[in-house]
Design an enzyme around this catalytic site. Structure first.
Site, short mmCIF file in Angstrom:
data_model
loop_
_atom_site.label_atom_id
_atom_site.label_comp_id
_atom_site.label_asym_id
_atom_site.label_seq_id
_atom_site.Cartn_x
_atom_site.Cartn_y
_atom_site.Cartn_z
N GLU A 225 9.33 -0.20 8.14
CA GLU A 225 9.51 0.26 6.77
C GLU A 225 8.90 -0.76 5.81
O GLU A 225 8.81 -1.95 6.12
CB GLU A 225 11.02 0.47 6.51
CG GLU A 225 11.43 0.78 5.11
CD GLU A 225 10.91 2.09 4.55
OE1 GLU A 225 9.67 2.32 4.61
OE2 GLU A 225 11.70 2.86 3.99
N ASP A 226 8.46 -0.28 4.65
CA ASP A 226 7.92 -1.22 3.68
C ASP A 226 9.02 -1.99 2.94
O ASP A 226 9.03 -3.21 2.94
CB ASP A 226 6.97 -0.51 2.68
CG ASP A 226 7.60 0.68 1.98
OD1 ASP A 226 8.75 1.06 2.30
OD2 ASP A 226 6.94 1.26 1.09
N PHE B 116 10.20 -4.15 -9.36
CA PHE B 116 9.40 -3.07 -8.79
C PHE B 116 8.08 -3.67 -8.34
O PHE B 116 7.35 -4.25 -9.14
CB PHE B 116 9.19 -1.94 -9.78
CG PHE B 116 8.78 -0.67 -9.10
CD1 PHE B 116 9.74 0.16 -8.52
CD2 PHE B 116 7.44 -0.33 -8.98
CE1 PHE B 116 9.36 1.32 -7.84
CE2 PHE B 116 7.06 0.82 -8.30
CZ PHE B 116 8.02 1.65 -7.74
N VAL B 117 7.76 -3.53 -7.06
CA VAL B 117 6.58 -4.18 -6.50
C VAL B 117 5.54 -3.16 -6.02
O VAL B 117 5.86 -2.02 -5.74
CB VAL B 117 6.96 -5.14 -5.35
CG1 VAL B 117 7.81 -6.29 -5.86
CG2 VAL B 117 7.65 -4.40 -4.22
N ARG C 130 -1.91 0.72 -3.87
CA ARG C 130 -1.62 0.51 -2.45
C ARG C 130 -2.63 -0.44 -1.81
O ARG C 130 -2.35 -1.07 -0.79
CB ARG C 130 -1.67 1.84 -1.67
CG ARG C 130 -0.52 2.79 -1.97
CD ARG C 130 -0.52 3.91 -0.94
NE ARG C 130 0.26 5.06 -1.35
CZ ARG C 130 1.56 5.22 -1.12
NH1 ARG C 130 2.23 4.27 -0.50
NH2 ARG C 130 2.18 6.31 -1.52
N ASP D 232 15.62 -0.69 -0.12
CA ASP D 232 16.04 -0.80 -1.52
C ASP D 232 17.51 -0.36 -1.60
O ASP D 232 18.40 -1.14 -1.28
CB ASP D 232 15.09 0.07 -2.35
CG ASP D 232 15.30 -0.04 -3.84
OD1 ASP D 232 15.61 -1.13 -4.32
OD2 ASP D 232 15.17 0.99 -4.54
N LYS E 206 15.43 -5.73 -0.80
CA LYS E 206 16.03 -6.04 -2.11
C LYS E 206 17.54 -5.93 -1.96
O LYS E 206 18.12 -4.87 -2.26
CB LYS E 206 15.56 -5.04 -3.17
CG LYS E 206 14.08 -5.00 -3.45
CD LYS E 206 13.85 -4.08 -4.65
CE LYS E 206 12.50 -3.44 -4.66
NZ LYS E 206 12.36 -2.44 -5.72
N ARG F 36 4.46 6.70 3.17
CA ARG F 36 3.16 6.14 3.41
C ARG F 36 3.15 4.62 3.26
O ARG F 36 2.20 3.95 3.67
CB ARG F 36 2.18 6.74 2.37
CG ARG F 36 1.74 8.15 2.72
CD ARG F 36 1.00 8.82 1.58
NE ARG F 36 1.95 9.60 0.78
CZ ARG F 36 1.60 10.27 -0.31
NH1 ARG F 36 0.35 10.23 -0.76
NH2 ARG F 36 2.49 10.96 -0.98
N GLY F 37 4.21 4.11 2.67
CA GLY F 37 4.22 2.69 2.26
C GLY F 37 4.01 1.66 3.35
O GLY F 37 3.60 0.54 3.07
P1 IMP Z 1 15.66 3.32 -0.49
O1 IMP Z 1 15.95 4.61 0.18
O2 IMP Z 1 16.24 3.26 -1.88
O3 IMP Z 1 16.05 2.10 0.33
O4 IMP Z 1 14.14 3.29 -0.78
C1 IMP Z 1 13.23 2.93 0.10
C2 IMP Z 1 11.86 3.42 -0.32
O5 IMP Z 1 11.69 3.41 -1.74
C3 IMP Z 1 10.81 2.52 0.24
O6 IMP Z 1 10.37 3.01 1.45
C4 IMP Z 1 9.74 2.58 -0.81
O7 IMP Z 1 8.84 3.62 -0.49
C5 IMP Z 1 10.42 2.92 -2.09
N1 IMP Z 1 10.57 1.71 -2.93
C6 IMP Z 1 11.66 0.94 -3.08
N2 IMP Z 1 11.42 -0.09 -3.89
C7 IMP Z 1 10.13 0.02 -4.27
C8 IMP Z 1 9.26 -0.78 -5.10
O8 IMP Z 1 9.64 -1.83 -5.65
N3 IMP Z 1 7.98 -0.34 -5.22
C9 IMP Z 1 7.53 0.80 -4.62
N4 IMP Z 1 8.28 1.56 -3.83
C10 IMP Z 1 9.58 1.18 -3.66
MG MG Z 2 8.81 4.39 1.58
#
Ligand code: IMP
Ligand code: MG
Length: 180
Positions: free
Chosen positions: A103-104, A156-157, A169, A107, A135, A47-48
């Site tokens: 994508e938001d 963490f944001v 949100r 990470d 990140k 949903r981000g």
């Molecule tokens: P990844 O699979 O580890 O790259 O994670 C990506 C997803 O994790 C993003 O789409 C976010 O929904 C969530 N995410 C990663 N970092 C944060 C953060 O700092 N705050 C909130 N959600 C995060």
């Molecule tokens: Mg996400």
């Protein structure tokens, strides 16, 4: 006490104004990339990305359609599960179409990597990706969005669509969570 029940404050990190300016610049680049497309399918990852995609498409002067995909998330924690599942698939077909995945945050990279592989398998004409935040120091899978709004440190944001255990949100800016 679960991590999401600990009291925290939110320190401002990226203003609404800075986000808007960055989106305008990115849309110039996206328009050049997709100039002449008969239809661009803009795919928001739920949903981000819902606030980001809303602002993004209103800056894009291209013929577009919007679709959504939901991948499994963090749950209520602050750590990636590293195992990505599709909770809601696209409504439409993307074969032979131009696709922009929105994508938001990238990470660890697991989510983006999984989604790209899934959608590439459907033979789109062009598949590009954009992430509001990146990140890079957190990366575990070698993946990078074609366009990135802002690189941020390992914090963490929340805000601008991004949540902490479903909260915050609706903040118009991006802030970092600081436990008190
Ligand atoms: P990844 O699979 O580890 O790259 O994670 C990506 C997803 O994790 C993003 O789409 C976010 O929904 C969530 N995410 C990663 N970092 C944060 C953060 O700092 N705050 C909130 N959600 C995060
Ligand atoms: Mg996400």
């Amino acid at each position: 006490m679960g991590v999401s029940e600990r009291p925290y404050v939110i320190d401002r990190m990226i203003s609404a104004k800075a986000i808007a300016a960055r989106i305008e610049a990115l849309c110039g680049e996206i328009q050049s990339e997709f100039a002449g497309t008969d239809k661009l399918i803009v795919v928001g990852l739920l949903r981000g990305s819902f606030v980001f995609i809303a602002d993004l498409v209103r800056e894009l002067d291209l013929p577009i359609e919007v679709d959504f995909l939901e991948a499994s998330s963090y749950g209520d924690g602050m750590e990636s599960s590293r195992e990505v599942r599709i909770l809601k698939d696209l409504r439409g077909a993307i074969e032979g179409r131009d696709v922009l995945v929105v994508e938001d945050i990238v990470d660890t990279g697991y989510t983006m990597h999984h989604v790209i592989r899934l959608l590439q398998g459907r033979n789109p004409a062009r598949l590009r990706t954009i992430a509001l935040l990146d990140k890079p120091t957190r990366r575990e899978v070698d993946v990078k969005a074609d366009w990135t709004g802002f690189e941020i440190p390992d914090e963490f944001v929340v805000g601008y669509g991004i949540d902490f255990a479903q909260r915050n949100r609706n903040l118009p800016f991006i802030g970092k969570v600081r436990f008190t």
